[in-house]
Scaffold this motif. Structure first.
Motif, mmCIF file in Angstrom:
data_model
loop_
_atom_site.group_PDB
_atom_site.id
_atom_site.type_symbol
_atom_site.label_atom_id
_atom_site.label_comp_id
_atom_site.label_asym_id
_atom_site.label_seq_id
_atom_site.Cartn_x
_atom_site.Cartn_y
_atom_site.Cartn_z
ATOM 1 N N SER A 6 0.831 -1.206 0.000
ATOM 2 C CA SER A 6 0.000 0.000 0.000
ATOM 3 C C SER A 6 0.861 1.249 0.000
ATOM 4 O O SER A 6 0.598 2.199 -0.740
ATOM 5 N N ARG A 7 1.928 1.238 0.819
ATOM 6 C CA ARG A 7 2.820 2.403 0.865
ATOM 7 C C ARG A 7 3.539 2.588 -0.457
ATOM 8 O O ARG A 7 3.708 3.700 -0.940
ATOM 9 N N MET A 10 1.119 4.172 -2.898
ATOM 10 C CA MET A 10 0.934 5.591 -2.637
ATOM 11 C C MET A 10 2.158 6.383 -3.082
ATOM 12 O O MET A 10 2.030 7.464 -3.673
ATOM 13 N N THR A 11 3.335 5.855 -2.838
ATOM 14 C CA THR A 11 4.558 6.532 -3.283
ATOM 15 C C THR A 11 4.561 6.687 -4.794
ATOM 16 O O THR A 11 4.885 7.762 -5.328
ATOM 17 N N GLU A 13 1.993 6.806 -6.755
ATOM 18 C CA GLU A 13 0.976 7.787 -7.132
ATOM 19 C C GLU A 13 1.496 9.213 -6.955
ATOM 20 O O GLU A 13 1.290 10.082 -7.815
ATOM 21 N N LEU A 14 2.162 9.459 -5.835
ATOM 22 C CA LEU A 14 2.659 10.809 -5.572
ATOM 23 C C LEU A 14 3.766 11.184 -6.553
ATOM 24 O O LEU A 14 3.835 12.336 -7.011
ATOM 25 N N THR A 65 -2.504 7.442 -11.791
ATOM 26 C CA THR A 65 -3.421 8.162 -10.897
ATOM 27 C C THR A 65 -4.663 8.707 -11.587
ATOM 28 O O THR A 65 -5.550 9.242 -10.906
ATOM 29 N N LYS A 87 -5.982 10.891 0.673
ATOM 30 C CA LYS A 87 -4.992 11.147 -0.368
ATOM 31 C C LYS A 87 -5.015 12.588 -0.884
ATOM 32 O O LYS A 87 -4.134 12.993 -1.647
ATOM 33 N N TYR A 91 -1.666 14.376 -2.446
ATOM 34 C CA TYR A 91 -1.698 14.669 -3.879
ATOM 35 C C TYR A 91 -1.429 16.154 -4.117
ATOM 36 O O TYR A 91 -0.644 16.523 -5.004
#
Length: 268
Positions: A6-7, A10-11, A13-14, A65, A87, A91
């Motif tokens: 999950s992390r 998210m990384t 995506e950012l 994303t 998020k 974002y």
């Protein structure tokens, strides 16, 4: 393991939002620097390059994303499309950081030309990086700029929601960025006078901060001396709420489900 994945997700995506926004600003701020400081091109050059920048930024981040590239877009999707609220701020931070770095690159690359045209780094070339009411020269006030940002961003979100709605006539995935780019060109050509069509808090705040840190001491104020930096942040966020909300209210709730869209015809 699930938490680690999950992390990592998210990384990724950012990073995608950061990179996509950086590409957008490299083209957008770059073209304004070329026109304002280098004397090459005109308003149409600016409108088209901003649209191209948006298109290419969406192609960069789209698969990861959906390519928000704009805190106002992220807010709209959180409010009406189920985007996770946790998020939203990450974002927005990634988008702003991408815009900031891109503006620093443009500032460095055009440093000699900017110094020649505007040695004091004044409001004369401040519009290279951030927006001003009336583009710094026309009789538009701070409040006129706020009105303009609300309207322009409402248009942006209304149409983006239409283009991304699979129950409507959404373009295929690979064509979507091109159409969104044209949307930004259209907004620039139609709503660029009153406030420079920032329509994106990250697009304005990131480069504004970069210009302030590199010699533009008046970056936070407009040509009247009023604190203006908040207008291209608050205006787009309000506009996002209005535009996305109006699409959901006026269009989305009347559309047939996906499975029915090929069989339902408009009534006479």
């Amino acid at each position: 393991m699930a938490g680690r994945l999950s992390r990592m997700g998210m990384t990724g995506e950012l990073i995608a939002e950061f990179a996509g926004t950086m590409v957008l600003i490299l083209f957008g701020v770059g073209v304004v620097a070329q026109v304002a400081a280098g004397g090459l091109g005109d308003h149409d050059s600016i409108a088209w390059a901003w649209g191209i920048g948006v298109m290419l930024g969406v192609y960069v981040a789209g698969r990861t994303t959906g390519a928000h590239l704009n805190p106002a877009v992220t807010l709209g999707f959180a409010l009406f499309r189920g985007f996770p609220w946790h998020k939203v701020l990450p974002y927005a931070a990634a988008q702003t950081a991408g815009a900031f770095l891109a503006a620093l690159i443009v500032r460095w690359n055009y440093s000699e030309v900017l110094a020649m045209v505007d040695p004091g780094h004044t409001i004369k070339t401040q519009t290279v990086f951030s927006t001003l009411p009336g583009n710094g020269t026309l009789p538009v006030t701070m409040w006129g700029g706020l009105r303009d940002q609300i309207i322009g961003t409402a248009i942006l979100l209304f149409v983006i929601f239409a283009l991304s709605d699979t129950t409507n006539m959404a373009p295929s995935a690979n064509l979507g960025p091109f159409i969104i780019g044209l949307l930004v060109v259209g907004i620039g050509m139609s709503f660029g006078t009153d406030a420079g069509y920032a329509i994106n808090p990250a697009r304005d705040f990131g480069p504004r901060l970069a210009s302030f840190l590199t010699g533009y001491g008046g970056a936070w104020r407009d040509q009247y001396g009023d604190l203006y930096w908040w207008v291209p942040i608050v205006g787009p966020l309000i506009g996002a709420l209005l535009g996305a909300g109006l699409y959901q209210l006026c269009i989305a709730r009347f559309l047939p489900p996906d499975e029915d869209r090929d069989t339902v015809k408009p009534s006479d």
